[in-house]
Design a protein around this motif. Sequence first.
Motif, mmCIF file in Angstrom:
data_model
loop_
_atom_site.group_PDB
_atom_site.id
_atom_site.type_symbol
_atom_site.label_atom_id
_atom_site.label_comp_id
_atom_site.label_asym_id
_atom_site.label_seq_id
_atom_site.Cartn_x
_atom_site.Cartn_y
_atom_site.Cartn_z
ATOM 1 N N GLU A 23 -0.764 55.440 23.774
ATOM 2 C CA GLU A 23 -0.874 54.191 23.015
ATOM 3 C C GLU A 23 -1.472 54.494 21.649
ATOM 4 O O GLU A 23 -2.518 55.123 21.548
ATOM 5 C CB GLU A 23 -1.784 53.199 23.750
ATOM 6 C CG GLU A 23 -1.956 51.892 22.964
ATOM 7 C CD GLU A 23 -2.591 50.794 23.786
ATOM 8 O OE1 GLU A 23 -2.910 51.069 24.965
ATOM 9 O OE2 GLU A 23 -2.775 49.681 23.267
ATOM 10 N N GLU B 245 -1.933 52.907 17.392
ATOM 11 C CA GLU B 245 -1.692 51.871 16.390
ATOM 12 C C GLU B 245 -1.207 52.552 15.138
ATOM 13 O O GLU B 245 -1.711 53.632 14.802
ATOM 14 C CB GLU B 245 -2.990 51.115 16.088
ATOM 15 C CG GLU B 245 -3.255 49.968 17.043
ATOM 16 C CD GLU B 245 -4.428 49.099 16.620
ATOM 17 O OE1 GLU B 245 -5.043 48.510 17.505
ATOM 18 O OE2 GLU B 245 -4.710 49.019 15.410
ATOM 19 N N ASP C 278 1.009 47.986 17.442
ATOM 20 C CA ASP C 278 0.388 48.659 18.571
ATOM 21 C C ASP C 278 1.525 49.121 19.469
ATOM 22 O O ASP C 278 2.326 48.297 19.922
ATOM 23 C CB ASP C 278 -0.529 47.672 19.321
ATOM 24 C CG ASP C 278 -1.146 48.312 20.555
ATOM 25 O OD1 ASP C 278 -2.256 48.854 20.431
ATOM 26 O OD2 ASP C 278 -0.502 48.259 21.619
#
Lengths: 151, 708
Positions: B297, B299, B313
């Motif tokens: 994950e 951003e 995101d």
Amino acid sequence: MSELKRVLLVEDNPNDVELTLTAFEEHHLANEIVVVRDGAEALDYLFRRGPHADRLPGNPAVVLLDLKLPKVNGLEVLEVVRSEPGLRALPIVVLTSSREEPDLVRCYELGVNAYVVKPVDFGDFTRAVGNLGVFWALINQPPPGFLPGKG
Amino acid sequence: MGPTPTTRSLAGSALAGLLVGLAFLSTFRSMERTRTLSAQRTELTQAFEMLTQGLSDLKDAETGQRGYLLTGSPAYLRSYEQGQARAEQAMKAFPGLPGARSLPPQDVEQLNASTRRKLDELDRTLQLAKGGSAAEALAIVRGGEGLLVMDRIRTVQGVLAEELQRRREDIDQTLRVERNRLRRTLLILGGLAFLALGGGAWALARGNRLRLAAERSLATSEARLHLLLDGIRDYAILMLDPEGQVATWNKGAARIKGYEPQEILGRHFSAFYTAEDQASGEPARMLQAAQEEGRVEREGWRVRKDGSRFWADVVITALRGEDGALLGFVKVTRDLTERRQAEEELRASERRFRTLAEEAPVGIYEYDFRQQKVYANGAHCRLTGVPRDQTTRERLRASIHPEDRAGIIERVESDMRESRTFDQTYRLRHEDGIVLWVHSRGTPIEDASGQTTGYLIVTQDITAMRAAEAEILAKAAALEAANKELEAFAYSVSHDLRAPLRHIDGFVGLLRRELGENLDERARHHLEVISASARQMGALIDDLLAFSRMGRAEVHKADLDLGALFQGVVQELAPDAAGRSVEWRIGDLPRVQGDPALLRLVLLNLLRNALKFTKGRSPARIEASAELRPGAAAITIRDNGAGFDMRYADKLFGVFQRLHRQDEYEGTGIGLANVARIIHKHGGTVSAEGEVDAGARFTFTLPAPEAP
């Protein structure tokens, strides 16, 4: 209307007394006018006490009441008279120099029959007093118990 | 988990199959056995028949022999030869018969031997007979040996026939049993076959149904999944193949990234990255990380179809099959632009609040229950004299004047417990010792769930206000006292000043009466002057009293009809107009808001004036008209009287100001002043226009009635 009724004049000023009496004469009113010079004496007379204890019983047909009086003033006299069972119905005409509203209001509250302002003008004065006399002493029927005046 | 119905039915079918197999085997064997037995029976029958026939033939041969012996007829010889031949044949063949093999060999042997002996005997006899020794032949026959042998043959043959018969019956029995068994087996077989068929068919149908249902549910699931993915518009959810090419696309992806499915399917997902990221190999690193850690994950900036950037995101998850092989990736992207914007706005709003709070001229103080923290703005610190970094709840409490402290704290705490708004007026003591009066208003601060988390208190310095209030009160009291004095004064005046005047006029009148004709013109004139003066003074006093009363009077506004008021006043003035030619022209007058008694006085004054100053006119024309203006009415009274010089117009409404001499027109000069005062009290205006000898025009305005 055969008998002449008595009139009680409550007035402290001698000039005004003279003028009033003259006015009555001008109108050929022959009623007996009793003059008292202050509120206390007025009450003494009405209640038949003090100097007036020996007067003949019976109430005047009308009381001409000035407001500005020494000792006991006119409003106080009015109040007392109106709270006395035997005198409550007594016709009272306030005869005064004052046109002040508080005086007017208070007098009517206390149950005065009429309120007359004494005019400065002599002619008007005479007429006013004369009219009063004619009405109250001659025309009007007083309540029972009035004093028959000397003819 | 137990066996499914399908498994069970399959097992059942298998079992049935097995049973069928077994049955088939049994049937087959049975049939074999039957065949064997039938064959055996045929053999036995064959043997039996041959045995019987053989005996019969032998008997025929014997009969032939006897017949020839008796008659010598060649016919008998032929039947003997026939019989003998056949019997001979039978004798030879019988032992070789399969059916005879099972017979006891000694019996067969005996039969054969006996039959041989008989045949020999027959042959011998016949040879003898043919050769002319019939009597010898007959003697042999009579000897009975042949008979004995024949008996023996019969006996053995009977035994063997019986045996064969018995054996045949045995076989018949066995065959019957076998046939029954076969029938039974066939029935079972049939039943099993039927069952197997039925079961198989049912299993098939069921399997089919299940398959169809599974297919349908799969289709529904797929459709629902598709709907789900499509319905999500806030997230871009897409699948990548193991190489990173876009395999699926949802509405959220279309919305966030700007591509339609047909534009992006099959293309590499690095198209979503900025040029810099692409150059640095970020997309590949993301896939690598996803493969290694299962999920990554980050951003970062992403690029839309139109080239615009947005902060995102991104979550990339590696999809693996059961065997662990990489099937592809799932990529979920969220556009954080809105969130960032919201954060920015929040920060800006916070900044604005702080600035506002800091610059506000009133003390602002915020207390947070949970964090036990206090925020005080500059103004508040100035009020208390406590520096900001030392501002605590305790310190602030200490700032409250000791005499007020306990009461305030108790009341405020009570309100705070109930999450109520409070207003309190009390004294603060500045650090320097100065005492000031303040007013604090506290409002509860609530969080999103409605719970009170703190209080916001706004404090204002009201010291100056209080002082001003006190001053006003004092002034008002003084005014009241002054008014009372004035009232008493007026009362006294009205009574005490009038009486002597009355007396003057009264006795002058009496004097005049007394003297009667004895008075000459001059004397009469002197007396008249005295009277007139007294009366004038009376009028002045009356007017003054009225004027002063006006100043104190309250305006009791009511909705009233001016036209009716006018008519009333005109009637009142009838005596003044008696004997004169007066034209009243009262126009359309509106309804206005005003004090009926006071306005009556206004009209009385104005109309009386009009009458007075038109004394010399015949006819005297007095007009009243109205003009409606926005929110007000303007009333004008016009007369054709003496008018006035405009040069002195500003003196008109002054107290005791006159523009005419007493001997020209009587009056006190207070009427118009009264009018002005009353109209001003109503919130209106007065004005006048005139021309000498050409009449005058007086206008006053009044507010229009309030809308219902």
